[in-house]
Write a protein that holds these residues in place. Structure first.
Motif, mmCIF file in Angstrom:
data_model
loop_
_atom_site.group_PDB
_atom_site.id
_atom_site.type_symbol
_atom_site.label_atom_id
_atom_site.label_comp_id
_atom_site.label_asym_id
_atom_site.label_seq_id
_atom_site.Cartn_x
_atom_site.Cartn_y
_atom_site.Cartn_z
ATOM 1 N N VAL A 127 0.869 -1.183 0.000
ATOM 2 C CA VAL A 127 0.000 0.000 0.000
ATOM 3 C C VAL A 127 0.902 1.228 0.000
ATOM 4 O O VAL A 127 2.130 1.116 0.036
ATOM 5 C CB VAL A 127 -0.934 0.026 1.234
ATOM 6 N N GLY A 128 0.280 2.396 -0.028
ATOM 7 C CA GLY A 128 1.062 3.613 0.048
ATOM 8 C C GLY A 128 1.824 3.694 1.362
ATOM 9 O O GLY A 128 1.346 3.224 2.398
ATOM 10 N N GLY A 129 3.010 4.263 1.320
ATOM 11 C CA GLY A 129 3.824 4.366 2.532
ATOM 12 C C GLY A 129 5.043 5.224 2.288
ATOM 13 O O GLY A 129 5.114 5.962 1.298
ATOM 14 N N ASP A 130 6.018 5.118 3.176
ATOM 15 C CA ASP A 130 7.162 6.029 3.157
ATOM 16 C C ASP A 130 8.490 5.352 2.857
ATOM 17 O O ASP A 130 9.536 6.014 2.893
ATOM 18 C CB ASP A 130 7.264 6.742 4.512
ATOM 19 N N THR A 131 8.483 4.051 2.578
ATOM 20 C CA THR A 131 9.726 3.331 2.331
ATOM 21 C C THR A 131 9.979 3.234 0.828
ATOM 22 O O THR A 131 9.071 2.849 0.085
ATOM 23 C CB THR A 131 9.657 1.907 2.919
ATOM 24 N N PRO A 132 11.169 3.568 0.357
ATOM 25 C CA PRO A 132 11.454 3.413 -1.071
ATOM 26 C C PRO A 132 11.121 2.003 -1.556
ATOM 27 O O PRO A 132 11.343 1.022 -0.823
ATOM 28 C CB PRO A 132 12.962 3.693 -1.157
ATOM 29 N N VAL A 133 10.569 1.901 -2.764
ATOM 30 C CA VAL A 133 10.091 0.618 -3.279
ATOM 31 C C VAL A 133 11.163 -0.456 -3.184
ATOM 32 O O VAL A 133 10.903 -1.572 -2.715
ATOM 33 C CB VAL A 133 9.600 0.773 -4.736
ATOM 34 N N ARG A 134 12.363 -0.132 -3.608
ATOM 35 C CA ARG A 134 13.435 -1.150 -3.600
ATOM 36 C C ARG A 134 13.682 -1.667 -2.186
ATOM 37 O O ARG A 134 13.831 -2.873 -1.970
ATOM 38 C CB ARG A 134 14.715 -0.559 -4.182
ATOM 39 N N ASP A 135 13.715 -0.756 -1.214
ATOM 40 C CA ASP A 135 13.980 -1.158 0.167
ATOM 41 C C ASP A 135 12.828 -1.980 0.737
ATOM 42 O O ASP A 135 13.049 -2.962 1.466
ATOM 43 C CB ASP A 135 14.221 0.073 1.041
ATOM 44 N N ALA A 136 11.593 -1.577 0.425
ATOM 45 C CA ALA A 136 10.424 -2.295 0.938
ATOM 46 C C ALA A 136 10.375 -3.712 0.388
ATOM 47 O O ALA A 136 10.105 -4.672 1.125
ATOM 48 C CB ALA A 136 9.143 -1.539 0.573
ATOM 49 N N VAL A 137 10.639 -3.857 -0.906
ATOM 50 C CA VAL A 137 10.640 -5.184 -1.526
ATOM 51 C C VAL A 137 11.797 -6.021 -0.981
ATOM 52 O O VAL A 137 11.638 -7.221 -0.707
ATOM 53 C CB VAL A 137 10.705 -5.070 -3.058
ATOM 54 N N ALA A 138 12.943 -5.392 -0.779
ATOM 55 C CA ALA A 138 14.101 -6.111 -0.227
ATOM 56 C C ALA A 138 13.809 -6.637 1.169
ATOM 57 O O ALA A 138 14.216 -7.754 1.523
ATOM 58 C CB ALA A 138 15.322 -5.191 -0.206
ATOM 59 N N GLU A 139 13.095 -5.860 1.974
ATOM 60 C CA GLU A 139 12.757 -6.294 3.330
ATOM 61 C C GLU A 139 11.789 -7.476 3.299
ATOM 62 O O GLU A 139 11.950 -8.448 4.055
ATOM 63 C CB GLU A 139 12.132 -5.124 4.105
ATOM 64 N N VAL A 140 10.800 -7.413 2.423
ATOM 65 C CA VAL A 140 9.874 -8.531 2.254
ATOM 66 C C VAL A 140 10.633 -9.801 1.858
ATOM 67 O O VAL A 140 10.389 -10.891 2.388
ATOM 68 C CB VAL A 140 8.804 -8.196 1.192
ATOM 69 N N ALA A 141 11.559 -9.647 0.914
ATOM 70 C CA ALA A 141 12.340 -10.795 0.445
ATOM 71 C C ALA A 141 13.226 -11.354 1.552
ATOM 72 O O ALA A 141 13.312 -12.582 1.746
ATOM 73 C CB ALA A 141 13.181 -10.390 -0.757
ATOM 74 N N LYS A 142 13.865 -10.460 2.274
ATOM 75 C CA LYS A 142 14.781 -10.884 3.341
ATOM 76 C C LYS A 142 14.035 -11.625 4.443
ATOM 77 O O LYS A 142 14.494 -12.670 4.936
ATOM 78 C CB LYS A 142 15.488 -9.658 3.921
ATOM 79 N N GLU A 143 12.883 -11.096 4.845
ATOM 80 C CA GLU A 143 12.120 -11.672 5.953
ATOM 81 C C GLU A 143 11.126 -12.740 5.506
ATOM 82 O O GLU A 143 10.457 -13.345 6.338
ATOM 83 C CB GLU A 143 11.373 -10.563 6.708
ATOM 84 N N LYS A 144 11.038 -12.951 4.191
ATOM 85 C CA LYS A 144 10.100 -13.943 3.635
ATOM 86 C C LYS A 144 8.679 -13.705 4.148
ATOM 87 O O LYS A 144 7.989 -14.617 4.617
ATOM 88 C CB LYS A 144 10.550 -15.374 3.957
ATOM 89 N N ILE A 145 8.244 -12.455 4.017
ATOM 90 C CA ILE A 145 6.899 -12.069 4.484
ATOM 91 C C ILE A 145 5.868 -12.478 3.441
ATOM 92 O O ILE A 145 5.953 -12.085 2.281
ATOM 93 C CB ILE A 145 6.826 -10.556 4.744
ATOM 94 N N ASP A 146 4.899 -13.273 3.845
ATOM 95 C CA ASP A 146 3.878 -13.800 2.929
ATOM 96 C C ASP A 146 2.502 -13.593 3.543
ATOM 97 O O ASP A 146 2.152 -14.209 4.543
ATOM 98 C CB ASP A 146 4.136 -15.297 2.668
ATOM 99 N N GLY A 147 1.724 -12.691 2.928
ATOM 100 C CA GLY A 147 0.406 -12.376 3.450
ATOM 101 C C GLY A 147 -0.665 -13.388 3.110
ATOM 102 O O GLY A 147 -1.796 -13.303 3.623
ATOM 103 N N PHE A 148 -0.339 -14.347 2.254
ATOM 104 C CA PHE A 148 -1.314 -15.348 1.820
ATOM 105 C C PHE A 148 -1.125 -16.675 2.556
ATOM 106 O O PHE A 148 -2.075 -17.457 2.681
ATOM 107 C CB PHE A 148 -1.152 -15.565 0.307
ATOM 108 N N ALA A 149 0.064 -16.909 3.059
ATOM 109 C CA ALA A 149 0.367 -18.192 3.711
ATOM 110 C C ALA A 149 -0.575 -18.411 4.897
ATOM 111 O O ALA A 149 -0.819 -17.518 5.707
ATOM 112 C CB ALA A 149 1.813 -18.183 4.203
ATOM 113 N N GLY A 150 -1.139 -19.612 4.955
ATOM 114 C CA GLY A 150 -2.049 -19.960 6.039
ATOM 115 C C GLY A 150 -3.445 -19.398 5.892
ATOM 116 O O GLY A 150 -4.284 -19.560 6.786
ATOM 117 N N ARG A 151 -3.712 -18.748 4.745
ATOM 118 C CA ARG A 151 -5.033 -18.112 4.553
ATOM 119 C C ARG A 151 -5.722 -18.594 3.292
ATOM 120 O O ARG A 151 -6.521 -17.913 2.707
ATOM 121 C CB ARG A 151 -4.875 -16.587 4.566
ATOM 122 N N TYR A 152 -5.340 -19.792 2.854
ATOM 123 C CA TYR A 152 -6.000 -20.406 1.695
ATOM 124 C C TYR A 152 -6.282 -21.868 1.976
ATOM 125 O O TYR A 152 -6.825 -22.550 1.173
ATOM 126 C CB TYR A 152 -5.147 -20.239 0.420
#
Length: 253
Positions: free
Chosen positions: A228-253
């Protein structure tokens, strides 16, 4: 080195931004659009740097889709198509059935990388727990959106679930990008990604930046994440998701 990318649903607003961004970086972009009355779409997409392909998603078989993926020598397949939440029948044909055929076609064509634009809060709302970070505002928005465009959300859910649960058979290196409410505002280049709330919107241009960044960041393979909209540069936000393996769908299907 330039890559070949094929975009299904190339005339959409997010897809146009993706086309412009990739072409500016020297990539070869092949844009699949419907043929009916889309001469102006062809011309505008070609002005952005795309090579257009006329093919109806609703009428295409898996083999039809696989054929054009092979012809373009694509290394990445992007699914940006959507019926826009209008006709439930067309929503089912495009957002569910068409998307699933494109997954099979990507595998049949021997391509690994597959990125799909879905939507935030796409999940099994009856059978699985809600995300633990949701607050009352998120619950209210979830209820309102599902009541308004339930067939669209359900079609997205069915496609996303199929992508994840059938991947042992397909062997795709997929990413599911799940943006919040979309606007036509100019991109800010900053977002919030991962475990986010539903109230913030995001510009289509910033969603396009997220998709392009996912193409560059192999750590996003196998993830479905919200943005969503926010204050973190796109590259950094995506890198953090990748690093932490954040998955908003896991366990919800």
């Amino acid at each position: 080195m330039a890559s070949n990318t094929i975009i299904f649903g190339g005339s959409g607003k997010c897809a146009r931004h993706i086309t412009r961004m990739l072409a500016a970086e020297g990539h070869n972009v092949h844009s699949v659009i419907r043929g009916h009355g889309q001469r102006s779409d062809m011309e505008s997409l070609e002005s952005l740097g795309a090579k257009t392909i006329i093919q109806s998603i609703e009428e295409s078989s898996i083999e039809d889709m696989a054929s054009i993926i092979k012809q373009t020598k694509a290394s990445t397949v992007l699914w940006c198509a959507g019926a826009g939440g209008g006709s439930p029948e067309r929503t089912q044909a495009v957002d569910n059935e068409g998307a699933i055929r494109s997954m099979d076609a990507t595998a049949q064509a021997g391509v690994k990388r597959y990125i799909i634009i879905s939507a935030i809060d796409v999940r099994d709302r009856q059978g699985k727990p809600e995300p633990e970070w949701y607050d009352d505002g998120d619950r209210q928005r979830s209820e309102r959106v599902w009541n308004m465009i339930g067939p669209y959300m359900q079609a997205k859910f069915t496609a996303d679930r199929n992508l994840v649960t059938e991947n042992a058979r397909r062997g795709l290196e997929y990413t599911i990008v799940r943006p919040g409410g979309l606007t036509s505002d100019a991109g800010k280049g900053t977002i919030a990604a991962g475990k986010v709330h539903l109230s913030s919107t995001i510009s289509r241009e910033d969603v396009a930046s997220v998709v392009v960044e996912c193409m560059k960041n192999g750590g996003t393979k196998g993830l479905a994440f919200d943005c969503v909209g926010g204050d973190t540069p796109v590259r950094d936000a995506v890198a953090e998701v990748a690093k932490e393996k954040i998955d908003g769908f896991a366990g919800r299907y």
